[in-house]
Scaffold this active site. Structure first.
Site, PDB file in Angstrom:
ATOM      1  N   HIS A 145       0.838  -1.205   0.000  1.00  0.00           N
ATOM      2  CA  HIS A 145       0.000   0.000   0.000  1.00  0.00           C
ATOM      3  C   HIS A 145       0.872   1.254   0.000  1.00  0.00           C
ATOM      4  CE1 HIS A 145      -3.419   2.583   1.354  1.00  0.00           C
ATOM      5  NE2 HIS A 145      -2.439   3.233   1.965  1.00  0.00           N
ATOM      6  N   GLU A 146       1.883   1.286   0.856  1.00  0.00           N
ATOM      7  CA  GLU A 146       2.734   2.464   0.946  1.00  0.00           C
ATOM      8  C   GLU A 146       3.598   2.624  -0.299  1.00  0.00           C
ATOM      9  OE1 GLU A 146       2.401   4.786   3.265  1.00  0.00           O
ATOM     10  OE2 GLU A 146       0.756   3.560   3.993  1.00  0.00           O
ATOM     11  N   HIS A 149       1.723   4.381  -3.085  1.00  0.00           N
ATOM     12  CA  HIS A 149       1.708   5.847  -3.027  1.00  0.00           C
ATOM     13  C   HIS A 149       2.920   6.420  -3.757  1.00  0.00           C
ATOM     14  CE1 HIS A 149      -1.741   6.546  -0.515  1.00  0.00           C
ATOM     15  NE2 HIS A 149      -1.260   5.870   0.510  1.00  0.00           N
ATOM     16  N   GLU A 203      -5.942   6.985  -1.481  1.00  0.00           N
ATOM     17  CA  GLU A 203      -5.923   5.829  -0.591  1.00  0.00           C
ATOM     18  C   GLU A 203      -6.529   4.597  -1.268  1.00  0.00           C
ATOM     19  OE1 GLU A 203      -4.508   5.259   2.240  1.00  0.00           O
ATOM     20  OE2 GLU A 203      -3.685   7.276   2.350  1.00  0.00           O
TER      21      GLU A 203
END
Length: 270
Positions: A145-146, A149, A203
């Site tokens: 997930h990070e 980004h 997100e």
């Protein structure tokens, strides 16, 4: 009416000065993230990555000085092994990211937190590993997930929006005789952009790309659901700071469950 006129002129001047362009930072992958992003051309990916790397170096230096950097060697080895597997899959979304200077470090802290800066600088806090008792698959869900980004350049996108907005304020001030130059606001804009929380749209994109990354790396995408279930119960029902701007738990979990069938076979293909 006059204020509205000045505001319109200021915003138009800001957009012209900033030189915004519509870009797609990543390929869509199997999961299908295709949104066009607005970036300020004068704020290059290279510049943002350099700023992020400098901020990361400062965090490492502070951690080393405080005696909190990379103290748990077992956890650090675990994190770096997971990162190695995930990084091998980033070419699905952007080939240049295979050559980023990826780095993973660990800070001893009770905070439930983790992040990946622009350019691939990853930091985990021991609190999120210890309190949630994360499995390798759940760590992969957070890390993916990070990393998403960074792949989508959400940091540069936020800085671009802040830059245009601040230029608008500066232009309006100049038109009204306040005497504040655009260049005087540059540092404020950069600091604001680098620390902005991600939008709900960003997100969701990170959830989807992260889900595909972990699946391609051979991790169980169902762990993304168990991760956020654990996160929703952290802190006695009060969400940790890490999740303060994230979508509602039920919304996020539902979105992940719907998309798991799209990616769960990908690890088998690799």
């Amino acid at each position: 009416m006059m204020k509205t006129f000045f505001r319109a002129v200021a915003v138009g001047a800001a957009i012209t000065l900033a030189g915004c362009q519509s870009v797609s930072t990543t390929s869509s992958g199997t999961i299908g993230v295709q949104r066009q992003q607005q970036m300020v051309t004068m704020l290059s990916e290279r510049e943002v990555n350099q700023m992020a790397a400098e901020a990361y170096r400062k965090a490492l230096a502070k951690g080393k000085k405080d005696g909190t950097l990379n103290q748990n060697h077992k956890q650090l080895k675990q994190l770096r092994a997971i990162a190695d597997r995930l990084v091998k899959q980033v070419g699905v979304f952007r080939m240049d990211a295979l050559h980023w200077d990826w780095e993973v470090n660990l800070l001893t802290s009770q905070q439930l937190n983790a992040y990946c800066m622009p350019g691939g600088k990853i930091m985990f806090y021991t609190g999120i590993l210890d309190e949630l008792k994360l499995t390798d698959d759940e760590i992969a869900a957070i890390m993916g997930h990070e990393m998403a980004h960074a792949l989508r350049e959400h940091g540069r996108e936020a800085m671009s929006h802040a830059y245009v907005q601040q230029l608008g304020f500066s232009a309006a001030a100049a038109l009204l005789g306040a005497g504040r130059s655009v260049m005087q606001m540059a540092d404020v804009v950069v600091n604001y952009g680098m620390t902005l929380p991600n939008s709900r749209t960003n997100e969701v994109e990170a959830d989807l790309i992260g889900l595909e990354l972990m699946a391609r790396a051979g991790y169980d995408p169902h762990a993304a659901v168990t991760l956020w279930e654990k996160m929703s119960g952290a802190g006695g029902g009060s969400p940790p700071e890490f999740m303060s701007t994230h979508p509602a738990h039920n919304t996020r979990i539902s979105g992940l469950r719907v998309n798991i069938p799209k990616v769960q076979h990908l690890g088998e293909e690799d």
